[in-house]
Design a protein around this motif. Structure first.
Motif, PDB file in Angstrom:
ATOM      1  N   GLU A 250       0.947  -1.415  -0.107  1.00  0.00           N
ATOM      2  CA  GLU A 250      -0.004   0.108  -0.162  1.00  0.00           C
ATOM      3  C   GLU A 250       0.768   1.326  -0.036  1.00  0.00           C
ATOM      4  OE1 GLU A 250      -2.301   2.857  -0.119  1.00  0.00           O
ATOM      5  OE2 GLU A 250      -3.441   1.143  -0.122  1.00  0.00           O
ATOM      6  N   GLN A 251       0.612   2.306  -0.989  1.00  0.00           N
ATOM      7  CA  GLN A 251       1.331   3.198  -0.893  1.00  0.00           C
ATOM      8  C   GLN A 251       1.202   4.427   0.000  1.00  0.00           C
ATOM      9  OE1 GLN A 251       1.370   5.340  -4.789  1.00  0.00           O
ATOM     10  NE2 GLN A 251      -0.827   5.876  -4.781  1.00  0.00           N
ATOM     11  N   ASN A 252      -0.028   4.453   0.558  1.00  0.00           N
ATOM     12  CA  ASN A 252      -0.426   5.281   1.423  1.00  0.00           C
ATOM     13  C   ASN A 252      -0.049   5.010   2.931  1.00  0.00           C
ATOM     14  OD1 ASN A 252      -1.644   7.389   0.194  1.00  0.00           O
ATOM     15  ND2 ASN A 252      -3.472   6.159  -0.090  1.00  0.00           N
TER      16      ASN A 252
ATOM     17  N   LEU B 248     -12.259   4.320   2.718  1.00  0.00           N
ATOM     18  CA  LEU B 248     -11.969   4.928   4.058  1.00  0.00           C
ATOM     19  C   LEU B 248     -11.292   6.127   4.098  1.00  0.00           C
ATOM     20  CD1 LEU B 248     -10.525   2.557   6.997  1.00  0.00           C
ATOM     21  CD2 LEU B 248     -10.004   4.911   6.570  1.00  0.00           C
ATOM     22  N   ASN B 249     -10.293   6.308   3.214  1.00  0.00           N
ATOM     23  CA  ASN B 249      -9.586   7.538   3.452  1.00  0.00           C
ATOM     24  C   ASN B 249     -10.065   8.726   2.605  1.00  0.00           C
ATOM     25  OD1 ASN B 249      -7.226   6.644   4.936  1.00  0.00           O
ATOM     26  ND2 ASN B 249      -7.275   5.394   3.275  1.00  0.00           N
ATOM     27  N   VAL B 250     -10.280   8.575   1.396  1.00  0.00           N
ATOM     28  CA  VAL B 250     -11.067   9.690   0.473  1.00  0.00           C
ATOM     29  C   VAL B 250     -12.351   9.407  -0.034  1.00  0.00           C
ATOM     30  CG1 VAL B 250      -8.725  10.862   0.303  1.00  0.00           C
ATOM     31  CG2 VAL B 250      -9.520   9.019  -1.223  1.00  0.00           C
ATOM     32  N   GLY B 251     -13.218   8.592   0.395  1.00  0.00           N
ATOM     33  CA  GLY B 251     -14.378   8.385  -0.140  1.00  0.00           C
ATOM     34  C   GLY B 251     -15.727   8.192   0.699  1.00  0.00           C
ATOM     35  N   CYS B 252     -16.226   7.208   1.053  1.00  0.00           N
ATOM     36  CA  CYS B 252     -17.511   7.009   1.582  1.00  0.00           C
ATOM     37  C   CYS B 252     -17.460   7.407   2.974  1.00  0.00           C
ATOM     38  CB  CYS B 252     -17.924   5.619   1.247  1.00  0.00           C
ATOM     39  SG  CYS B 252     -16.986   4.221   0.623  1.00  0.00           S
ATOM     40  N   ILE B 253     -16.358   7.070   3.642  1.00  0.00           N
ATOM     41  CA  ILE B 253     -16.440   7.378   5.071  1.00  0.00           C
ATOM     42  C   ILE B 253     -16.074   8.640   5.405  1.00  0.00           C
ATOM     43  CG2 ILE B 253     -15.180   6.570   7.408  1.00  0.00           C
ATOM     44  CD1 ILE B 253     -16.156   4.372   5.928  1.00  0.00           C
ATOM     45  N   PRO B 254     -15.430   9.427   4.829  1.00  0.00           N
ATOM     46  CA  PRO B 254     -15.238  10.697   5.382  1.00  0.00           C
ATOM     47  C   PRO B 254     -16.616  11.553   4.597  1.00  0.00           C
ATOM     48  CG  PRO B 254     -13.483  10.387   3.715  1.00  0.00           C
ATOM     49  CD  PRO B 254     -14.023   9.041   4.095  1.00  0.00           C
ATOM     50  N   SER B 255     -17.035  11.146   3.471  1.00  0.00           N
ATOM     51  CA  SER B 255     -18.355  11.790   3.132  1.00  0.00           C
ATOM     52  C   SER B 255     -19.253  11.574   4.179  1.00  0.00           C
ATOM     53  CB  SER B 255     -18.539  11.594   1.708  1.00  0.00           C
ATOM     54  OG  SER B 255     -19.195  10.227   1.525  1.00  0.00           O
TER      55      SER B 255
ATOM     56  N   LYS C 234      -8.956   6.132  13.480  1.00  0.00           N
ATOM     57  CA  LYS C 234      -9.093   5.067  14.109  1.00  0.00           C
ATOM     58  C   LYS C 234      -9.612   3.668  13.489  1.00  0.00           C
ATOM     59  CE  LYS C 234     -12.896   4.433  18.031  1.00  0.00           C
ATOM     60  NZ  LYS C 234     -13.796   5.220  18.436  1.00  0.00           N
ATOM     61  N   LEU C 235     -10.137   4.181  12.360  1.00  0.00           N
ATOM     62  CA  LEU C 235     -10.571   2.935  11.501  1.00  0.00           C
ATOM     63  C   LEU C 235      -9.330   2.335  10.741  1.00  0.00           C
ATOM     64  CD1 LEU C 235     -13.722   4.275   9.689  1.00  0.00           C
ATOM     65  CD2 LEU C 235     -13.847   2.478  11.522  1.00  0.00           C
ATOM     66  N   GLY C 236      -8.526   3.189  10.159  1.00  0.00           N
ATOM     67  CA  GLY C 236      -7.166   2.778   9.628  1.00  0.00           C
ATOM     68  C   GLY C 236      -6.315   1.936  10.753  1.00  0.00           C
ATOM     69  N   GLN C 237      -6.139   2.175  11.970  1.00  0.00           N
ATOM     70  CA  GLN C 237      -5.456   1.347  12.982  1.00  0.00           C
ATOM     71  C   GLN C 237      -6.068   0.067  13.102  1.00  0.00           C
ATOM     72  OE1 GLN C 237      -5.187   4.163  16.364  1.00  0.00           O
ATOM     73  NE2 GLN C 237      -3.497   5.546  15.341  1.00  0.00           N
TER      74      GLN C 237
ATOM     75  N   LEU D  86      -6.132  -6.021  12.534  1.00  0.00           N
ATOM     76  CA  LEU D  86      -6.655  -7.158  11.791  1.00  0.00           C
ATOM     77  C   LEU D  86      -5.354  -7.617  10.890  1.00  0.00           C
ATOM     78  CD1 LEU D  86      -9.978  -5.780  10.514  1.00  0.00           C
ATOM     79  CD2 LEU D  86      -9.429  -7.361  12.599  1.00  0.00           C
ATOM     80  N   ALA D  87      -4.712  -6.996  10.121  1.00  0.00           N
ATOM     81  CA  ALA D  87      -3.632  -7.440   9.394  1.00  0.00           C
ATOM     82  C   ALA D  87      -2.442  -8.214   9.997  1.00  0.00           C
ATOM     83  CB  ALA D  87      -2.725  -6.346   8.578  1.00  0.00           C
ATOM     84  N   LYS D  88      -2.087  -7.509  11.598  1.00  0.00           N
ATOM     85  CA  LYS D  88      -1.102  -8.248  12.223  1.00  0.00           C
ATOM     86  C   LYS D  88      -1.667  -9.444  12.725  1.00  0.00           C
ATOM     87  CE  LYS D  88       2.184  -6.082  15.458  1.00  0.00           C
ATOM     88  NZ  LYS D  88       2.361  -5.028  16.206  1.00  0.00           N
ATOM     89  N   GLN D  89      -2.976  -9.430  13.148  1.00  0.00           N
ATOM     90  CA  GLN D  89      -3.329 -10.557  13.819  1.00  0.00           C
ATOM     91  C   GLN D  89      -3.406 -11.867  12.860  1.00  0.00           C
ATOM     92  OE1 GLN D  89      -7.681  -9.694  14.956  1.00  0.00           O
ATOM     93  NE2 GLN D  89      -7.100  -8.131  16.438  1.00  0.00           N
TER      94      GLN D  89
END
Length: 318
Positions: free
Chosen positions: A17-19, A27-34, A77-80, A85-88
């Motif tokens: 992932e580049q971000n 999550l970052n620039v779409g449905c969640i912030p809107s 919070k959602l990103g963390q 989940l990735a770590k688990q």
């Protein structure tokens, strides 16, 4: 979704992932912030309407820095949560920009230098970005895409929204609630093209109350910087008209994030609109590479991408 599902099925998975924050476009620039901003807009609207129910509020004061900070805290919070989940699941996350060297090697430009990842199967899920036609690309910050509009740089007095799809209508609703005079231009005969008309009608009714104007069958021909405003030349019923706006939001569709991905080093093919071609199992012309979500066209929505993630992983597992 693809990484987690493959890991749950016992595969060794690397997620590139580049971000800095996981979660992708939605999550970052779409449905969640809107949706966060629409929630704030709904509260402003309800406070205004409450006087009809006998409840009087003082005029709201909007602190844009706090509003932005609140929105950002939700995304963080959602990103963390996703990183946890990735770590688990034992998914290795590599932050950097990926580039296909061949059908089984990905080169990743990371902050520590280049990494080469050899793989058996790859899933391309790099999403899309807002389309910006050359005629509108003035290099002027007053001409925004949804990405910049979600940061609410300020509340313009006069905002023009080019495109009456769901992105233009959502962000128009947010800015109207914050106090902008919003004008929406749509080239087609109705807003929300492709949405069931019985669902578009109540949106149209609400928008006609909240916005200054909605003009259908209207094409924007060009834009130019005019001091601290943007001069917009449009055609309404074949008649040209010029108007000045403090900011313009261009929401005329999205383009796949496929530039400089190295697809020419693989057997992956694209259609005439630049989207990756794949079969019903999400497999591209390169048998080792699958494509899911916005990069293969269709409906550009996150839940479709998640569904295709499962299809792709199940196809890989036979």
């Amino acid at each position: 979704a693809a990484a987690f599902y493959a890991a749950d099925k016992g595969k060794k998975v690397t997620l590139v992932e580049q971000n800095p924050r996981l979660g992708g476009i939605c999550l970052n620039v779409g449905c969640i912030p809107s949706k966060a901003l629409l929630h704030a807009a709904a509260i402003l609207r309800e406070a205004k309407a409450a006087s009809h129910w006998g409840i009087e509020f003082a005029l709201p004061k909007v602190d844009l820095d706090k509003l932005r900070g609140w929105k950002e805290s939700i995304l963080e919070k959602l990103g963390q949560g996703i990183a946890g989940l990735a770590k688990q699941r034992g998914v290795q996350v590599v932050h950097g920009r990926g580039h296909f060297e061949d059908s089984q090697t990905l080169r990743v430009e990371t902050s520590e230098g280049q990494k080469f990842i050899r793989y058996e199967k790859a899933v391309i899920a790099v999403g899309s970005k807002p389309a910006m036609p050359n005629a509108f690309d003035l290099g002027n910050k007053r001409v925004m895409t949804s990405t910049e509009a979600l940061d609410i740089p300020d509340v313009p007095q006069d905002l023009l929204v080019v495109g009456g799809g769901y992105i233009g209508m959502e962000l128009g609703t947010v800015y109207a609630a914050l106090g902008s005079n919003v004008v929406v231009l749509e080239a087609l005969a109705s807003i929300l093209a492709g949405v069931d008309p019985d669902l578009a009608r109540p949106v149209m009714r609400a928008a006609q109350k909240a916005f200054k104007e909605i003009r259908v069958n209207t094409k924007v021909q060009k834009m130019a910087t005019a001091g601290k405003q943007i001069k917009v030349t449009m055609e309404i019923d074949k008649q040209p008209r010029e108007e000045l706006y403090d900011r313009v939001l261009v929401s005329v569709g999205r383009a796949p994030n496929l530039a400089d991905l190295g697809l020419e080093n693989t057997k992956v093919t694209k259609d005439d609109k630049g989207f990756i071609q794949c079969n019903a199992e999400q497999q591209t012309e390169d048998p080792n590479i699958y494509a899911i979500g916005d990069v293969n066209g269709g409906t550009l929505l996150a839940h479709r991408a998640s569904k295709e993630a499962r299809i792709a992983v199940e196809a890989m597992l036979g």
